[in-house]
Design a protein around this motif. Structure first.
Motif, PDB file in Angstrom:
ATOM      1  N   GLY A  43       0.812  -1.210   0.000  1.00  0.00           N
ATOM      2  CA  GLY A  43       0.000   0.000   0.000  1.00  0.00           C
ATOM      3  C   GLY A  43       0.842   1.253   0.000  1.00  0.00           C
ATOM      4  O   GLY A  43       1.985   1.275   0.474  1.00  0.00           O
ATOM      5  N   ASP A  44       0.270   2.338  -0.518  1.00  0.00           N
ATOM      6  CA  ASP A  44       0.988   3.598  -0.657  1.00  0.00           C
ATOM      7  C   ASP A  44       0.913   4.472   0.587  1.00  0.00           C
ATOM      8  O   ASP A  44       1.636   5.471   0.686  1.00  0.00           O
ATOM      9  N   HIS A  45       0.048   4.130   1.543  1.00  0.00           N
ATOM     10  CA  HIS A  45      -0.150   4.999   2.705  1.00  0.00           C
ATOM     11  C   HIS A  45       0.850   4.727   3.821  1.00  0.00           C
ATOM     12  O   HIS A  45       0.825   5.401   4.852  1.00  0.00           O
ATOM     13  N   VAL A  46       1.752   3.735   3.640  1.00  0.00           N
ATOM     14  CA  VAL A  46       2.771   3.443   4.644  1.00  0.00           C
ATOM     15  C   VAL A  46       4.134   3.339   3.960  1.00  0.00           C
ATOM     16  O   VAL A  46       4.236   3.051   2.770  1.00  0.00           O
ATOM     17  N   LEU A 236      -9.785  -5.199  11.827  1.00  0.00           N
ATOM     18  CA  LEU A 236     -10.497  -4.678  12.991  1.00  0.00           C
ATOM     19  C   LEU A 236     -10.503  -3.157  12.973  1.00  0.00           C
ATOM     20  O   LEU A 236      -9.456  -2.525  12.784  1.00  0.00           O
ATOM     21  N   CYS A 237     -11.685  -2.577  13.216  1.00  0.00           N
ATOM     22  CA  CYS A 237     -11.794  -1.130  13.383  1.00  0.00           C
ATOM     23  C   CYS A 237     -13.044  -0.845  14.194  1.00  0.00           C
ATOM     24  O   CYS A 237     -14.135  -0.640  13.638  1.00  0.00           O
ATOM     25  N   VAL A 238     -12.930  -0.858  15.507  1.00  0.00           N
ATOM     26  CA  VAL A 238     -14.077  -0.678  16.386  1.00  0.00           C
ATOM     27  C   VAL A 238     -13.885   0.586  17.210  1.00  0.00           C
ATOM     28  O   VAL A 238     -12.758   0.943  17.585  1.00  0.00           O
ATOM     29  N   GLY A 239     -14.974   1.294  17.458  1.00  0.00           N
ATOM     30  CA  GLY A 239     -14.923   2.497  18.275  1.00  0.00           C
ATOM     31  C   GLY A 239     -16.130   2.590  19.183  1.00  0.00           C
ATOM     32  O   GLY A 239     -17.170   1.962  18.929  1.00  0.00           O
ATOM     33  N   ARG A 240     -15.995   3.382  20.228  1.00  0.00           N
ATOM     34  CA  ARG A 240     -17.114   3.562  21.155  1.00  0.00           C
ATOM     35  C   ARG A 240     -18.267   4.307  20.503  1.00  0.00           C
ATOM     36  O   ARG A 240     -19.424   4.143  20.879  1.00  0.00           O
ATOM     37  N   ASP A 241     -17.946   5.139  19.507  1.00  0.00           N
ATOM     38  CA  ASP A 241     -18.959   5.882  18.767  1.00  0.00           C
ATOM     39  C   ASP A 241     -18.467   6.069  17.335  1.00  0.00           C
ATOM     40  O   ASP A 241     -17.353   5.676  16.984  1.00  0.00           O
ATOM     41  N   GLU A 242     -19.302   6.689  16.525  1.00  0.00           N
ATOM     42  CA  GLU A 242     -18.979   6.829  15.108  1.00  0.00           C
ATOM     43  C   GLU A 242     -17.722   7.661  14.885  1.00  0.00           C
ATOM     44  O   GLU A 242     -16.922   7.383  13.983  1.00  0.00           O
ATOM     45  N   ALA A 246     -14.375   6.423  12.818  1.00  0.00           N
ATOM     46  CA  ALA A 246     -13.829   7.179  11.686  1.00  0.00           C
ATOM     47  C   ALA A 246     -12.366   7.546  11.930  1.00  0.00           C
ATOM     48  O   ALA A 246     -11.531   7.492  11.010  1.00  0.00           O
ATOM     49  N   GLU A 247     -12.044   7.918  13.162  1.00  0.00           N
ATOM     50  CA  GLU A 247     -10.656   8.273  13.484  1.00  0.00           C
ATOM     51  C   GLU A 247      -9.734   7.070  13.283  1.00  0.00           C
ATOM     52  O   GLU A 247      -8.662   7.189  12.681  1.00  0.00           O
ATOM     53  N   ARG A 248     -10.155   5.918  13.762  1.00  0.00           N
ATOM     54  CA  ARG A 248      -9.314   4.725  13.627  1.00  0.00           C
ATOM     55  C   ARG A 248      -9.209   4.288  12.166  1.00  0.00           C
ATOM     56  O   ARG A 248      -8.150   3.839  11.724  1.00  0.00           O
ATOM     57  N   ALA A 249     -10.286   4.407  11.416  1.00  0.00           N
ATOM     58  CA  ALA A 249     -10.226   4.064   9.998  1.00  0.00           C
ATOM     59  C   ALA A 249      -9.249   4.973   9.267  1.00  0.00           C
ATOM     60  O   ALA A 249      -8.442   4.523   8.434  1.00  0.00           O
ATOM     61  N   GLY A 250      -9.284   6.265   9.574  1.00  0.00           N
ATOM     62  CA  GLY A 250      -8.391   7.212   8.917  1.00  0.00           C
ATOM     63  C   GLY A 250      -6.928   6.923   9.195  1.00  0.00           C
ATOM     64  O   GLY A 250      -6.079   7.097   8.314  1.00  0.00           O
ATOM     65  N   ASP A 257     -17.168   3.092   5.539  1.00  0.00           N
ATOM     66  CA  ASP A 257     -18.166   2.285   4.826  1.00  0.00           C
ATOM     67  C   ASP A 257     -17.530   1.050   4.209  1.00  0.00           C
ATOM     68  O   ASP A 257     -18.105  -0.045   4.242  1.00  0.00           O
ATOM     69  N   GLU A 258     -16.329   1.228   3.646  1.00  0.00           N
ATOM     70  CA  GLU A 258     -15.631   0.075   3.054  1.00  0.00           C
ATOM     71  C   GLU A 258     -15.266  -0.947   4.124  1.00  0.00           C
ATOM     72  O   GLU A 258     -15.402  -2.156   3.917  1.00  0.00           O
ATOM     73  N   LEU A 259     -14.823  -0.482   5.275  1.00  0.00           N
ATOM     74  CA  LEU A 259     -14.465  -1.400   6.361  1.00  0.00           C
ATOM     75  C   LEU A 259     -15.685  -2.131   6.898  1.00  0.00           C
ATOM     76  O   LEU A 259     -15.606  -3.301   7.280  1.00  0.00           O
ATOM     77  N   ARG A 260     -16.816  -1.447   6.935  1.00  0.00           N
ATOM     78  CA  ARG A 260     -18.034  -2.128   7.389  1.00  0.00           C
ATOM     79  C   ARG A 260     -18.402  -3.261   6.430  1.00  0.00           C
ATOM     80  O   ARG A 260     -18.874  -4.312   6.852  1.00  0.00           O
TER      81      ARG A 260
END
Length: 311
Positions: A43-46, A236-242, A246-250, A257-260
């Protein structure tokens, strides 16, 4: 349902990063820590900095610094190592861990990492799988050879002459062997022949169910009596709220939406629901791919809010 933490250190992690996750995995009550076996980031993001760590050297270190969790690979590539030395390395780490190793083993697929580090890469999938099958034969054969006996093998790609088949793993008759993938014919047959666990990585519930069924049919056709365990791996990408989701996905370069759609993403209750769907098709274990190793709070949330609902 057993929950296991699954790392991708080639994306950028030191041994110390992995040790911190291993200690958290053990302290929080997870069943196991597994890691990939890759030498090049994806991947290009790392950037992959500070560079890759060798899977079995890392697991040897973690074996001495943990006491309970199982340790293994998803998946060691057959293209990386000769089968005899690999059998020795896995057996040694099994002894160093007190019998906690599981051996995930695959044919190898990522051509770029081979060329980057000068590792020969058979260009056809047929040859890779031919070599892989011979390696499975050899590694399990070495482990099964009785002490005092020797092991011989005459294959197309590998030949062993009067091998002493030492050292032996601590687990008897051997460490569990994991085979994974969604191949239609050869993968189910090899799993039925050699594996103790069959794993489907990063597939939908429906695709996973179909793959499980193909392997169940291969197990039945082989007349196999020993049980097969079935498992799945999901990011895995779980959070206490939306906002936290989103922060963890970013931070891992993904969209919520893609992760879901393609992983275990959302609130703890959403994860419990999706893991339950995998349980309904026969998955006994979930490998949770953790891509941000610095975020130990992520693991704490799963341990506190997801795992208790799966008992």
């Amino acid at each position: 349902m057993r929950l296991r933490i699954f790392l991708e250190p080639q994306q950028g992690a030191t041994y110390e990063d992995q040790l911190a996750v291993a200690k958290a995995t053990e302290a929080l009550g997870f069943d196991a820590l597994f890691r990939s076996d890759h030498y090049l980031h994806m991947g290009d993001h790392v950037t992959g900095l500070p560079g890759p760590t060798d899977a079995w050297i890392t697991l040897a270190g973690l074996a001495r610094e943990t006491s309970r969790i199982r340790l293994g690979t998803l998946m060691t590539a057959a293209t990386f190592r000769h089968p005899g030395p690999l059998a020795i390395a896995v057996a040694q780490v099994d002894r160093m861990s007190g019998g906690r190793v599981e051996f995930g083993f695959g044919a190898g697929w990522f051509e770029d990492e081979h060329s980057a580090y000068g590792i020969p890469f058979p260009l056809t999938a047929r040859e890779r799988f031919d070599r892989y099958e011979e390696q499975l034969d050899i590694i399990t054969g070495l482990w099964a050879t009785e002490p005092g006996d020797t092991f011989r093998y005459e294959g197309k790609h590998y030949r062993l002459s009067e091998g002493p088949a030492l050292p032996k793993p601590q687990q008897s008759p051997r460490p569990p062997v994991l085979i994974g993938g969604t191949g239609l014919r050869r993968t189910p047959r090899l799993a039925a022949t050699f594996a103790d666990e069959y794993n489907v990585p990063f597939a939908s519930v429906e695709e996973t169910s179909a793959a499980f069924d193909r392997t169940r049919q291969a197990v039945a056709a082989a007349g196999r009596e020993r049980p097969m365990a079935y498992s799945a791996a999901q990011v895995l990408c779980v959070g206490r709220d939306e906002a936290q989701v989103a922060e963890r996905a970013g931070r891992i370069g993904r969209e919520v939406d893609e992760l879901r759609r393609n992983g275990l993403a959302g609130t703890p209750d959403e994860l419990v629901d999706k893991i339950g769907r995998f349980a309904e098709i026969g998955a006994e274990c979930m490998y949770l791919q953790v891509l941000d190793m610095a975020d130990l709070d992520h693991l704490e949330l799963v341990a506190a809010k997801v795992a208790p609902q799966l008992d």
